[in-house]
Design a protein around this motif. Structure first.
Motif: not given
Length: 158
Positions: A113-114, A131-135, A58-62, A85-86
């Motif tokens: 963050e987008q 900044l990136h939040r993958p997976g 889930p998006f908020d888990a990372g 991404v930011a």
């Protein structure tokens, strides 16, 4: 950050740094779908790639992450993968700093963050500090297969 599609990359070469093109050439020379998960060197620790299989979360888990030494190319091979991404923000608080041991730090979520979703064949380039939040899940959680290329910042002239 740069977003592209591997099939369109030959027409986009002129706008990308030589090191990114070198990495994409190396990926194009392999049958990535049949290679086992693991690490593959192109130029030792300066340029290498990893084939990974994972389950999206889930998006908020990372948490957003960034690197200092390496740029990332993240190429999706199978499934759907979401990213946060930011732009770099020197004032953003670091939650966990592993820069010295693993070239990664995790940050609080930036206000700007987008979200970005990749389909198979899509790739994104994250330069050091971005900044990136993958997976992340796009809809529901699923198994994905991807390639992550690491490019030493010195190869990019940084």
């Amino acid at each position: 950050m740069y977003l592209g599609k591997l099939t369109h990359w030959p027409q986009q070469r002129a706008v990308l740094p030589d090191a990114v093109n070198r990495a994409l050439e190396a990926l194009a020379a392999h049958d990535l779908n049949t290679m086992p998960a693991g690490r593959y060197e192109i130029d030792g620790d300066r340029l290498f790639f990893m084939i990974q299989e994972m389950i999206t979360q889930p998006f908020d888990a990372g948490r957003p992450e960034a690197h200092r030494r390496y740029a990332d190319i993240q190429l999706l091979l199978a499934g759907e993968e979401g990213f946060g991404v930011a732009a770099p923000d020197p004032g953003l608080a670091v939650v966990d700093d592993f820069y010295d041991s693993r070239d990664i730090a995790f940050y609080v979520t930036p206000a700007n963050e987008q979200r970005l979703n990749l389909q198979p064949g899509d790739f994104v380039v994250f330069y050091p500090g971005e900044l990136h939040r993958p997976g992340r899940c796009v809809g529901e959680s699923m198994t994905i297969r991807k390639v992550v290329v690491k490019i030493d910042r010195a190869l990019l002239g940084l």
